[in-house]
Design an enzyme around this catalytic site. Structure first.
Site, mmCIF file in Angstrom:
data_model
loop_
_atom_site.group_PDB
_atom_site.id
_atom_site.type_symbol
_atom_site.label_atom_id
_atom_site.label_comp_id
_atom_site.label_asym_id
_atom_site.label_seq_id
_atom_site.Cartn_x
_atom_site.Cartn_y
_atom_site.Cartn_z
ATOM 1 N N LYS A 211 0.728 -1.212 -0.286
ATOM 2 C CA LYS A 211 0.105 -0.070 -0.140
ATOM 3 C C LYS A 211 0.862 1.181 -0.202
ATOM 4 O O LYS A 211 2.254 1.237 0.421
ATOM 5 C CB LYS A 211 -1.137 -0.042 1.201
HETATM 6 P P1 NAD Z 1 -13.441 7.764 -2.586
HETATM 7 O O1 NAD Z 1 -12.592 8.849 -2.153
HETATM 8 O O2 NAD Z 1 -13.919 7.455 -3.921
HETATM 9 O O3 NAD Z 1 -14.781 7.956 -1.342
HETATM 10 C C1 NAD Z 1 -14.651 8.088 0.024
HETATM 11 C C2 NAD Z 1 -16.110 8.640 0.301
HETATM 12 O O4 NAD Z 1 -16.019 8.502 1.641
HETATM 13 C C3 NAD Z 1 -16.533 10.098 -0.037
HETATM 14 O O5 NAD Z 1 -17.838 9.865 -0.229
HETATM 15 C C4 NAD Z 1 -16.029 10.802 1.031
HETATM 16 O O6 NAD Z 1 -17.220 11.997 1.262
HETATM 17 C C5 NAD Z 1 -16.488 9.890 2.292
HETATM 18 N N1 NAD Z 1 -16.042 10.431 3.353
HETATM 19 C C6 NAD Z 1 -14.662 10.581 3.740
HETATM 20 N N2 NAD Z 1 -14.298 10.922 4.980
HETATM 21 C C7 NAD Z 1 -15.623 10.615 5.650
HETATM 22 C C8 NAD Z 1 -16.094 10.717 6.988
HETATM 23 N N3 NAD Z 1 -15.208 11.245 7.962
HETATM 24 N N4 NAD Z 1 -17.169 10.517 7.223
HETATM 25 C C9 NAD Z 1 -18.166 10.107 6.036
HETATM 26 N N5 NAD Z 1 -17.759 9.791 4.891
HETATM 27 C C10 NAD Z 1 -16.589 10.252 4.590
HETATM 28 O O7 NAD Z 1 -12.640 6.495 -1.856
HETATM 29 P P2 NAD Z 1 -13.174 4.967 -2.139
HETATM 30 O O8 NAD Z 1 -12.273 4.480 -3.344
HETATM 31 O O9 NAD Z 1 -14.452 4.641 -2.482
HETATM 32 O O10 NAD Z 1 -12.847 4.305 -0.966
HETATM 33 C C11 NAD Z 1 -13.563 4.149 0.234
HETATM 34 C C12 NAD Z 1 -12.984 3.133 1.487
HETATM 35 O O11 NAD Z 1 -12.961 1.846 0.246
HETATM 36 C C13 NAD Z 1 -11.613 3.160 1.719
HETATM 37 O O12 NAD Z 1 -11.536 2.423 2.982
HETATM 38 C C14 NAD Z 1 -10.745 2.485 0.646
HETATM 39 O O13 NAD Z 1 -9.549 1.768 1.460
HETATM 40 C C15 NAD Z 1 -11.630 1.169 0.550
HETATM 41 N N6 NAD Z 1 -11.484 0.280 -0.880
HETATM 42 C C16 NAD Z 1 -11.533 1.064 -2.001
HETATM 43 C C17 NAD Z 1 -11.373 0.335 -3.219
HETATM 44 C C18 NAD Z 1 -11.445 0.996 -4.478
HETATM 45 O O14 NAD Z 1 -11.276 0.145 -5.558
HETATM 46 N N7 NAD Z 1 -11.602 2.300 -4.631
HETATM 47 C C19 NAD Z 1 -11.030 -0.781 -3.071
HETATM 48 C C20 NAD Z 1 -10.876 -1.736 -1.872
HETATM 49 C C21 NAD Z 1 -11.061 -0.862 -0.819
#
Ligand code: NAD
Length: 435
Positions: A125
């Site tokens: 990561k």
């Molecule tokens: P993103 O940046 O696209 O979206 C994040 C979302 O979370 C946004 O809507 C934001 O407004 C919201 N957010 C941020 N801080 C917040 C808070 N304090 N309270 C409530 N909402 C909040 O990110 P993503 O890619 O959707 O990733 C989200 C999670 O999923 C992370 O933990 C990431 O590690 C995990 N993840 C992502 C992927 C991927 O393919 N993108 C894969 C596996 C895991």
């Protein structure tokens, strides 16, 4: 898989201070999760220390020229937790609160996740401690390129393959691919995944994580007799993961009753109009102010009556402080590490089924694996083919851990760790120690 009390090599030395620190933080949570599965690892438990020490950690200075002519410095990290089963694989996060401890934990969860769905990767990561919202597009590109160049020593298509995570996207991946390619003197599409489709990206990658959340959620709902049509769903985070999961659950007839993002929480008992909410969030930067919905205080999100709760934002959202209040039957962890171990215990006692991140959000890395394979063979598959293979892998992985959970009467998280740690440590055992 007989439980044993073996705890590792005879003279296990104390962990270095940076590995011990911050026991309530994400890395501390990972260490607790490993301790929980160690009794189930049999003879392989003698290798468990390797999981408690990331293989390689790089901290880099990322200086860039700001648009106003001054120079700013940011701290960047790339951690390769384990490469016993293959090259490192895991996303890159741009966030002002990123810490080494967080990146260490996220890299370790990638080792577990990749082994759980049996893709031939280790875990890695990366992250930069920066608030990308404060940067212009040009500054963002310069941060990305300098960071890529600095970690270029340890990444590569057969070494360690970054991907998007919080606040990074296809464009960031395109810059990373270009920077790496310029430095090595050839176009190396396989160095990152999550690229634009026009640049060696895979069809289906954009939706893959959310589709995975939906797929395992529907399969688990079937197993516990919960009908998805009409079910009430609450989603925290409407980004790449939560946005797609919300859309797919709504399309399947569920009522998405509450959505929370970084700036607001909206609620509608009859179900929110998800396409309209996604359009509102895209136009205004948040779900806040969405017409026709009730605005809730941030903490009230955890009291919303629902059948399915999907944390899809950041770590440590479900803690001992709110786990007793949740009214869901099932939690599907779209985010990485959203539930603390104490909260896990509370939910288990209360009979709330938790589908752990290491299975529930593994759809992203699974399609990343498809992208990497397609890049190597320069032969690209149809979206139907990709989605079919994705569903098959995730359902198979869930089925395996479900059986292990029943066999040992443990949570799905512990079962997933048992399966994954066996695979990682078996590879470690077969490879032996060098020299
Ligand atoms: P993103 O940046 O696209 O979206 C994040 C979302 O979370 C946004 O809507 C934001 O407004 C919201 N957010 C941020 N801080 C917040 C808070 N304090 N309270 C409530 N909402 C909040 O990110 P993503 O890619 O959707 O990733 C989200 C999670 O999923 C992370 O933990 C990431 O590690 C995990 N993840 C992502 C992927 C991927 O393919 N993108 C894969 C596996 C895991």
């Amino acid at each position: 898989m007989t439980p044993s009390n073996a705890t590792g090599p005879r003279a296990a030395h104390a962990l270095p201070s940076y590995l011990q620190a911050d026991h309530l933080g994400p890395w501390g949570i990972f260490l607790q999760q490993v301790d929980r599965v160690t009794p189930y690892l049999g003879d392989l438990a003698r290798w468990v220390e390797t999981l408690k020490r990331p293989k390689r950690m790089l901290i880099v200075d990322v200086p860039i020229l700001l648009d106003n002519g001054t120079v700013a410095h940011f701290e960047g990290y790339r951690v390769q937790h384990n490469t016993s089963r293959g090259p490192g694989k895991g996303g890159v996060r741009f966030h002002q609160d990123v810490t080494l401890s967080e990146v260490m934990a996220l890299s370790a969860w990638m080792s577990i996740k990749n082994a759980a769905v049996n893709v031939p990767y280790g875990g890695a990561k990366g992250g930069i401690r920066v608030d990308p919202r404060q940067l212009s597009l040009g500054e963002l590109e310069r941060v990305t390129r300098r960071y890529t160049s600095e970690i270029g020593l340890i990444i590569g298509p057969t070494k360690d393959i970054p991907a998007p995570d919080v606040n990074t996207n296809e464009q960031v991946m395109a810059w990373m691919m270009d920077t790496y390619s310029m430095n090595v003197g050839e176009t190396a599409t396989g160095v990152v995944t999550g690229k634009p489709v026009d640049l060696g990206g895979s069809l289906g990658r954009r939706d893959a994580t959310g589709r995975g959340v939906f797929t395992v959620g529907v399969e688990a709902a079937r197993r516990i007799g919960l009908a998805v049509p009409g079910a009430a769903v609450a989603v925290q985070g409407l980004g790449n993961v939560g946005g797609v999961a919300a859309r797919l659950f709504a399309e399947a007839g569920a009522r998405v009753v509450a959505v929370q993002d970084h700036a607001g929480t909206v609620y509608r008992e009859a179900g929110l109009d998800i396409p309209a909410l996604l359009a509102h969030a895209a136009a205004h930067g948040s779900v806040a102010g969405f017409p026709g919905a009730e605005a809730l205080a941030s903490d009230a999100f955890w009291d919303v009556p629902c059948d399915i709760l999907i944390p899809a934002a950041l770590e440590q959202q479900i803690t001992e402080a709110n786990a007793g209040r949740l009214r869901a039957r099932m939690v599907i962890e779209g985010a990485n590490g959203p539930t603390t171990p104490l909260a896990d215990d509370i939910l288990r006692e209360r009979g709330v089924l938790v589908l752990p991140d290491v299975i529930a959000n593994a759809g992203g890395v699974t399609v990343s694996y498809f992208e990497w394979v397609q890049d190597f063979s320069s032969f690209f598959w149809s979206e139907e083919e990709i989605n079919e293979r994705l569903v098959k892998i995730l359902k198979g992985a869930l089925d395996t851990v479900w059986q292990v959970a029943e066999e040992h009467r443990v949570s799905l998280r512990t079962a997933t760790f048992i399966v994954a740690c066996h695979r990682i440590l078996r590879a470690r055992d077969l490879r032996g120690l060098y020299p």
